[in-house]
Design a protein around this motif. Structure first.
Motif, PDB file in Angstrom:
ATOM      1  N   THR A  12       2.092  -3.924   2.160  1.00 12.31           N
ATOM      2  CA  THR A  12       3.564  -4.324   2.350  1.00 12.31           C
ATOM      3  C   THR A  12       4.410  -3.035   2.450  1.00 12.31           C
ATOM      4  OG1 THR A  12       4.073  -5.030   0.228  1.00 12.31           O
ATOM      5  CG2 THR A  12       3.398  -6.740   1.604  1.00 12.31           C
ATOM      6  N   GLU A  13       4.121  -2.191   1.802  1.00  7.66           N
ATOM      7  CA  GLU A  13       4.756  -0.948   1.695  1.00  7.66           C
ATOM      8  C   GLU A  13       4.018   0.431   1.594  1.00  7.66           C
ATOM      9  OE1 GLU A  13       8.638  -0.741  -0.603  1.00  7.66           O
ATOM     10  OE2 GLU A  13       7.662  -2.556  -1.602  1.00  7.66           O
ATOM     11  N   ARG A  36       0.689  -7.125  -1.725  1.00  6.52           N
ATOM     12  CA  ARG A  36       1.050  -8.458  -1.894  1.00  6.52           C
ATOM     13  C   ARG A  36       0.203  -9.278  -1.128  1.00  6.52           C
ATOM     14  NH1 ARG A  36       5.851 -10.616  -4.270  1.00  6.52           N
ATOM     15  NH2 ARG A  36       6.034 -12.580  -3.702  1.00  6.52           N
ATOM     16  N   HIS A  72      -2.149  -8.069   1.439  1.00  5.08           N
ATOM     17  CA  HIS A  72      -1.398  -7.255   2.635  1.00  5.08           C
ATOM     18  C   HIS A  72      -0.862  -5.984   2.111  1.00  5.08           C
ATOM     19  CE1 HIS A  72      -1.810 -10.598   5.579  1.00  5.08           C
ATOM     20  NE2 HIS A  72      -1.601 -11.360   4.579  1.00  5.08           N
ATOM     21  N   SER A  77      -3.150  -9.053  -6.426  1.00  7.78           N
ATOM     22  CA  SER A  77      -2.703  -8.733  -5.125  1.00  7.78           C
ATOM     23  C   SER A  77      -3.562  -8.237  -4.177  1.00  7.78           C
ATOM     24  CB  SER A  77      -1.530  -7.790  -5.053  1.00  7.78           C
ATOM     25  OG  SER A  77      -1.868  -6.574  -5.993  1.00  7.78           O
ATOM     26  N   TYR A 134       0.331   2.864  -2.096  1.00  9.19           N
ATOM     27  CA  TYR A 134       0.302   1.716  -1.111  1.00  9.19           C
ATOM     28  C   TYR A 134       0.685   0.336  -2.211  1.00  9.19           C
ATOM     29  CZ  TYR A 134      -2.153   4.843   2.039  1.00  9.19           C
ATOM     30  OH  TYR A 134      -2.445   5.712   2.847  1.00  9.19           O
TER      31      TYR A 134
END
Length: 648
Positions: A595-596, A590, A593, A415, A587
């Motif tokens: 993503t959350e 994925r 990126h 990821s 952090y």
């Protein structure tokens, strides 16, 4: 029909990468390139040791002069012996020339030994100079270069064959100079005896040179033809006689299969070698016949000159000795022409790699002062591509972390977590965006200034073949007398393990050394953590620091990390999400990126990818949970998870 081998086609070996070029080259092409190759070899040798280079070349030249002087003195001996008069008077007349022959012979032997001594001194200095120049670049080049398969292949060729080619090239060049000096000395002698003899020498050298080149070419071509099979034999031999393969070889009953493969290769290799012996014998026979014919022609010329009275008998005897010396010198020269050319090809790999590595060096900024330890690290919309990949490893990622905070990078394999962490540490520079320490971009900083503020516990740590103490002290010149080494080992849970080794902290951790020991994966990982704790840097990167640890050791490690977190910036990467619950910010990545992001509680409440992954792991610890069914919310928060999972 022979059974097909189970081993696939082998990749070309670095030490054999120019074999096709060598197999197809002609002698004329070699001769054209020789001056350039010799100039490069002498230049490098001069840089390694001007004194020994000059000594080797001059002494070889002087050896040739002594050879010529000895041959001419031999003519004086023969003239006196063949003159008319009583035997005793002729012997007395020959004594002065005989003394000169003895002096020339002694001088030639002494000069040859001295030249060999200078050459023996020069070769290790050349090798050291070449390897040092190579390693100065490989240890300084940008880390991203190692992700380029082409660069890595070039580096392996330069390291495994190119550096040795430098030493071999210098040796062959000096041997070639010795052969040429000897050939020039005999040619000069024959020219002084009678000009026609020089022409006869040149004509007689053609078949001898052809035979030597042909024999060398046949040997090289045959060796190249079955190099792949030899490598397969080496591989099979290593598989059948290696400690690392012994257990699986027995457990999977691999013995019959490996022996069959070995027998098949060995039989084919034997047939090939017998064929090579036959062809070489035929070649040598043909060469001997042509050489004999050429030698007979030379002696016919000598005889004609003697009959005509154009050449005294003493000069004819001297010419015979000169021709024999010329044959030896010619064989030495021809052999080393082939060696110089071949090693020159590998030497070009070495010089080419140095040039390309120089283009991948990090830019050292103009004087801007030392880089202080960061209080804030900001990642501003960074994107990173690795060489030879289509998709970016990190895409448009941004985050901020302050002194005393711990951030966690979470995500599935591939990821981009490790890539982002290495950007933060300054090991990579982004293609787009910036990584800034206190507002200063790392792209414009001296890499060494950055890395002295960074400690790392990597998932791909190396088993350094040093003592346990030196493994912890890596990268420092500290004297381990203040107890800091033991303190760092205790924080990593490694102290008792090290004390249990035969020599404690002075135990060598490599079985390549006498009395050396090896460690388990978990023990090595504790040692890697101790190294990071000892460094006590303001930025700590922990990339799967507990992957090989048992539950108790993992608990102790993360407790130590939390205890030291207020003194530094900590970046934590782990798949065991229970260990990131205490991070100040998490952090989730994925496909490169983010993503959350948020705290543990915020991400659980959001019910996104992080909450799903955490619930899946928590299910394994939940009492009575059905396989594949997410745990209840209270279990997902870790309330019913055991200490090993909660890492409280």
């Amino acid at each position: 029909m022979a059974k097909q081998s189970a081993l696939p086609e082998l990749k070309a070996a670095g030490w054999d990468s120019h074999s096709v070029a060598m197999a197809n080259v002609r002698f004329t092409a070699m001769a054209r390139r020789l001056p350039s190759i010799l100039r490069q070899a002498v230049t490098l040798a001069w840089q390694a040791s001007a004194r020994d280079t000059l000594a080797a070349l001059v002494l070889n030249l002087c050896t040739g002069v002594a050879t010529a002087f000895g041959l001419l003195a031999t003519r004086g001996v023969l003239q006196a012996l063949f003159d008319a008069g009583p035997t005793l008077e002729r012997v007395r007349a020959a004594l002065p020339s005989l003394a000169m022959v003895a002096a020339a012979t002694a001088a030639r032997s002494g000069l040859s030994i001295a030249a060999g001594w200078a050459q023996a001194r020069l070769e290790p200095q050349v090798l050291n100079t070449a390897e040092r120049r190579l390693f100065e670049l490989t240890t300084r080049v940008k880390l991203a270069a190692f992700d380029d398969a082409g660069f890595s292949d070039e580096m392996e060729r330069a390291r495994n064959r190119g550096s040795l080619a430098v030493q071999f090239l210098v040796r062959a060049a000096i041997d070639l100079s010795a052969g040429l000096a000897g050939l020039a000395a005999t040619a000069l002698t024959l020219a002084l005896l009678h000009p026609l003899l020089l022409g006869a020498l040149l004509l007689a050298s053609v078949p001898a040179a052809w035979a030597a080149i042909r024999a060398a070419r046949l040997a090289y071509l045959s060796n190249h033809a079955h190099t792949s099979r030899r490598r397969r034999l080496w591989m099979l031999a290593d598989l059948m006689a290696h400690r690392a393969t012994a257990a699986e070889l027995r457990a999977f009953t691999m013995r019959p299969f490996l022996l069959r493969e070995y027998d098949q290769m060995a039989r084919a290799e034997t047939v090939t070698e017998l064929d090579v012996v036959r062809r070489q014998t035929v070649t040598r026979l043909i060469g001997s016949v042509f050489s004999g014919i050429a030698t007979a022609g030379v002696y016919a010329v000598l005889g004609a000159l003697l009959i005509e009275g154009s050449l005294p008998l003493a000069s004819a005897g001297t010419a015979v000795l000169a021709l024999q010396a010329a044959r030896t010198a010619l064989a030495l020269a021809v052999t080393n022409v082939n060696r110089v050319y071949e090693e020159g090809l590998y030497f070009s790999d070495y010089t080419g790699f140095l040039e390309r590595a120089g283009q991948r060096m990090p830019r050292i900024p103009a004087q801007r002062g030392p880089l202080p330890a960061p209080h804030t690290i900001s990642v501003e919309r960074v994107t990173l591509h690795y060489a030879d990949t289509d998709s970016p490893a990190v895409t448009d990622a941004s985050l901020t972390v302050h002194h005393g905070q711990t951030i966690a990078l979470v995500g599935e394999n591939g990821s981009g977590k490790t890539s982002l962490a290495r950007l933060i540490a300054g090991l990579y520079h982004p293609d787009h965006g910036a990584v800034c320490w206190d507002g200063r971009s790392l792209s414009g900083a001296d890499p060494d200034d950055v890395w002295r503020h960074v400690a790392m516990v990597s998932q791909e740590y190396w088993h350094w073949p040093f003592t346990a103490e030196r493994n912890i002290l890596l990268g420092t010149d500290d004297e381990p007398a203040d107890g800091r080494v033991q303190a760092a080992a205790r924080r990593a849970g490694a102290h008792d393990m090290i004390e249990g080794l035969p020599d404690g902290y002075q135990t060598l951790l490599s079985r390549n050394f006498r009395g050396g020991q090896d460690l388990s994966g978990g023990q090595w990982q504790r040692l890697a953590a101790a190294r990071a704790f000892y460094r006590d840097a303001p930025v700590l990167i922990c990339d799967e620091p507990s992957a090989a640890l048992d539950a108790r050791a993992e608990h102790a490690l993360f407790a130590a990390l939390r205890a030291g977190a207020p003194r530094r910036i900590t970046v934590l990467i782990t798949h065991r999400l229970a260990n990131v619950r205490h991070a100040d910010h998490i952090y989730v990545l994925r496909d490169g990126h983010i993503t959350e992001h948020g705290t543990h509680d915020e991400l659980i409440a959001a019910g996104g990818g992080y909450a799903e992954l955490f619930a899946l792991q928590a299910t394994g610890y939940a009492t009575g949970a059905a396989p594949g069914r997410p745990a209840a919310p209270r279990q997902a928060n870790g309330a019913d998870m055991p200490d090993a999972a909660r890492q409280e």
